[in-house]
Design a protein around this motif. Structure first.
Motif, mmCIF file in Angstrom:
data_model
loop_
_atom_site.group_PDB
_atom_site.id
_atom_site.type_symbol
_atom_site.label_atom_id
_atom_site.label_comp_id
_atom_site.label_asym_id
_atom_site.label_seq_id
_atom_site.Cartn_x
_atom_site.Cartn_y
_atom_site.Cartn_z
ATOM 1 N N LYS A 17 -4.323 25.149 -10.688
ATOM 2 C CA LYS A 17 -4.574 25.422 -12.145
ATOM 3 C C LYS A 17 -5.958 25.155 -12.519
ATOM 4 O O LYS A 17 -6.523 24.140 -12.021
ATOM 5 N N GLU A 18 -6.470 26.157 -13.196
ATOM 6 C CA GLU A 18 -8.076 26.331 -13.664
ATOM 7 C C GLU A 18 -8.739 25.744 -12.228
ATOM 8 O O GLU A 18 -8.633 26.663 -11.302
ATOM 9 N N ASP A 19 -9.321 24.753 -12.206
ATOM 10 C CA ASP A 19 -10.573 24.477 -11.302
ATOM 11 C C ASP A 19 -9.708 23.240 -10.570
ATOM 12 O O ASP A 19 -10.520 22.580 -9.635
ATOM 13 N N SER A 20 -8.522 23.080 -10.614
ATOM 14 C CA SER A 20 -7.835 21.749 -9.774
ATOM 15 C C SER A 20 -6.916 22.447 -9.042
ATOM 16 O O SER A 20 -6.067 23.437 -9.054
ATOM 17 N N ILE A 21 -6.586 21.631 -7.656
ATOM 18 C CA ILE A 21 -5.312 21.943 -6.739
ATOM 19 C C ILE A 21 -4.621 20.986 -6.467
ATOM 20 O O ILE A 21 -5.094 19.807 -6.508
ATOM 21 N N LEU A 22 -3.278 21.059 -6.223
ATOM 22 C CA LEU A 22 -2.468 20.052 -5.892
ATOM 23 C C LEU A 22 -2.449 19.719 -4.552
ATOM 24 O O LEU A 22 -2.491 20.793 -3.325
ATOM 25 N N VAL A 23 -2.826 18.423 -3.905
ATOM 26 C CA VAL A 23 -2.925 18.099 -2.806
ATOM 27 C C VAL A 23 -1.761 17.189 -2.393
ATOM 28 O O VAL A 23 -1.296 16.413 -3.086
ATOM 29 N N GLN A 24 -1.709 16.725 -1.038
ATOM 30 C CA GLN A 24 -0.723 16.026 -0.511
ATOM 31 C C GLN A 24 -1.334 15.205 0.512
ATOM 32 O O GLN A 24 -2.004 15.559 1.491
ATOM 33 N N TRP A 106 -3.367 15.916 -8.252
ATOM 34 C CA TRP A 106 -4.198 16.966 -8.407
ATOM 35 C C TRP A 106 -5.898 16.549 -8.232
ATOM 36 O O TRP A 106 -6.032 15.298 -8.654
ATOM 37 N N ILE A 107 -6.499 17.322 -7.761
ATOM 38 C CA ILE A 107 -8.225 17.262 -7.785
ATOM 39 C C ILE A 107 -8.752 18.102 -8.077
ATOM 40 O O ILE A 107 -8.249 19.293 -7.991
ATOM 41 N N LYS A 108 -9.988 18.217 -8.427
ATOM 42 C CA LYS A 108 -10.961 19.382 -8.444
ATOM 43 C C LYS A 108 -11.209 19.732 -7.527
ATOM 44 O O LYS A 108 -11.434 19.133 -6.288
ATOM 45 N N LYS A 109 -11.269 21.251 -7.184
ATOM 46 C CA LYS A 109 -11.705 21.727 -5.882
ATOM 47 C C LYS A 109 -12.903 21.255 -5.387
ATOM 48 O O LYS A 109 -12.926 21.151 -4.164
ATOM 49 N N ASP A 110 -14.013 21.195 -5.909
ATOM 50 C CA ASP A 110 -15.195 20.681 -5.466
ATOM 51 C C ASP A 110 -15.222 19.433 -5.073
ATOM 52 O O ASP A 110 -16.145 18.861 -4.469
ATOM 53 N N GLU A 111 -14.153 18.537 -5.330
ATOM 54 C CA GLU A 111 -14.111 17.439 -4.724
ATOM 55 C C GLU A 111 -13.406 16.927 -3.522
ATOM 56 O O GLU A 111 -13.145 15.944 -3.143
ATOM 57 N N LEU A 112 -12.801 18.069 -3.191
ATOM 58 C CA LEU A 112 -12.068 18.094 -1.652
ATOM 59 C C LEU A 112 -12.539 17.232 -0.729
ATOM 60 O O LEU A 112 -12.086 16.340 0.110
ATOM 61 N N LYS A 113 -14.046 17.511 -0.334
ATOM 62 C CA LYS A 113 -14.783 16.754 0.695
ATOM 63 C C LYS A 113 -14.867 15.406 0.491
ATOM 64 O O LYS A 113 -15.207 14.550 1.410
ATOM 65 N N GLN A 114 -14.436 14.846 -0.698
ATOM 66 C CA GLN A 114 -14.396 13.328 -0.940
ATOM 67 C C GLN A 114 -13.239 12.658 -0.082
ATOM 68 O O GLN A 114 -13.261 11.610 -0.230
ATOM 69 N N TYR A 115 -12.207 13.516 0.399
ATOM 70 C CA TYR A 115 -11.143 12.785 0.813
ATOM 71 C C TYR A 115 -10.884 12.719 2.262
ATOM 72 O O TYR A 115 -11.598 13.756 2.859
ATOM 73 N N SER A 116 -10.104 11.956 2.551
ATOM 74 C CA SER A 116 -9.718 11.991 4.139
ATOM 75 C C SER A 116 -8.701 13.160 4.595
ATOM 76 O O SER A 116 -7.561 13.123 3.979
ATOM 77 N N LEU A 117 -9.358 14.150 5.204
ATOM 78 C CA LEU A 117 -8.774 15.466 5.124
ATOM 79 C C LEU A 117 -7.917 15.625 6.284
ATOM 80 O O LEU A 117 -8.503 15.040 7.516
ATOM 81 N N ALA A 118 -6.894 16.539 6.494
ATOM 82 C CA ALA A 118 -6.230 16.675 7.630
ATOM 83 C C ALA A 118 -7.016 17.656 8.645
ATOM 84 O O ALA A 118 -8.183 18.334 8.002
ATOM 85 N N ASN A 119 -6.880 17.425 9.807
ATOM 86 C CA ASN A 119 -7.745 18.157 10.786
ATOM 87 C C ASN A 119 -7.876 19.583 10.320
ATOM 88 O O ASN A 119 -6.904 20.331 10.333
ATOM 89 N N ASP A 120 -9.218 20.019 10.479
ATOM 90 C CA ASP A 120 -9.417 21.606 10.021
ATOM 91 C C ASP A 120 -8.956 22.009 8.600
ATOM 92 O O ASP A 120 -8.828 23.214 8.571
ATOM 93 N N PHE A 121 -8.639 21.123 7.705
ATOM 94 C CA PHE A 121 -8.205 21.672 6.604
ATOM 95 C C PHE A 121 -9.213 22.470 5.727
ATOM 96 O O PHE A 121 -8.818 23.427 5.026
ATOM 97 N N LEU A 122 -10.570 22.192 5.726
ATOM 98 C CA LEU A 122 -11.373 22.872 5.145
ATOM 99 C C LEU A 122 -11.416 24.472 5.485
ATOM 100 O O LEU A 122 -11.617 25.335 4.821
ATOM 101 N N ASP A 123 -11.176 24.630 6.843
ATOM 102 C CA ASP A 123 -11.286 25.876 7.414
ATOM 103 C C ASP A 123 -10.073 26.655 6.968
ATOM 104 O O ASP A 123 -10.147 27.884 6.641
ATOM 105 N N MET A 124 -8.930 25.995 6.775
ATOM 106 C CA MET A 124 -7.722 26.464 6.217
ATOM 107 C C MET A 124 -7.979 27.056 4.880
ATOM 108 O O MET A 124 -7.707 28.044 4.462
ATOM 109 N N VAL A 125 -8.486 26.005 4.131
ATOM 110 C CA VAL A 125 -8.880 26.459 2.640
ATOM 111 C C VAL A 125 -9.622 27.559 2.423
ATOM 112 O O VAL A 125 -9.417 28.440 1.655
ATOM 113 N N SER A 126 -10.560 27.776 3.428
ATOM 114 C CA SER A 126 -11.162 29.046 3.352
ATOM 115 C C SER A 126 -10.619 30.303 3.567
ATOM 116 O O SER A 126 -10.665 31.421 2.909
ATOM 117 N N VAL A 127 -9.521 30.261 4.331
ATOM 118 C CA VAL A 127 -8.404 31.188 4.372
ATOM 119 C C VAL A 127 -7.595 31.538 3.165
ATOM 120 O O VAL A 127 -7.385 32.634 2.699
#
Length: 150
Positions: A17-24, A106-127
């Protein structure tokens, strides 16, 4: 050589929604960290119905019109093809709640790198977000896992 192979189908959904994404924040030790909600496709279940069910079970939200936007795949140790169907939607209703799978928020899309992400998740977000990419592909080269974004 047979053209048939065993396969496991799963899904993952980017709800935005807008500039936010729902994460788990997943609790599963096999693949921990922040990612999008999703899970396994049950026998006889459609892919769209499965992502709607998984999102509801893990977030309490009812999504509408999920759009298939990509795929991830790799071979398991048992030589099964493991397929993750990527969906996204901005159409949802309901009250957000976490589940045994992990906390959702919910987090802002541009804050994603501030979290402990699942392996290779940033590449998946690119897709998920690209109009040029549609596949995240793991393959083995000798004894190492490699990945390609296609």
């Amino acid at each position: 050589m047979s053209r048939n192979e065993k396969a496991i189908f799963t899904n993952m959904c980017m709800i935005y929604k807008e500039d936010s994404i729902l994460v788990q924040d997943r609790r599963n030790p096999d693949w921990p960290g922040v990612t999008f909600p999703g899970g396994h496709v049950e026998y006889g279940e459609s892919f769209v119905e499965s992502v709607k069910r998984e999102v509801f079970e893990e977030t309490g939200l009812t999504i509408e019109n999920p759009v298939l936007c990509g795929i991830k795949q790799f071979q398991t140790k048992e030589d099964e093809r493991y397929v993750v169907l990527f969906f996204k939607t901005n159409q949802f209703k309901g009250d957000l709640r976490s589940s045994k799978e992990g906390d959702v928020f919910w987090i802002k899309k541009d804050e994603l790198k501030q979290y402990s992400l699942a392996n290779d998740f940033l590449d998946m977000v690119s897709v998920f977000e690209s109009d040029e990419l549609s596949e995240f592909y793991y393959y083995r080269e000798l004894d190492d896992w490699k990945k390609r974004l296609l």
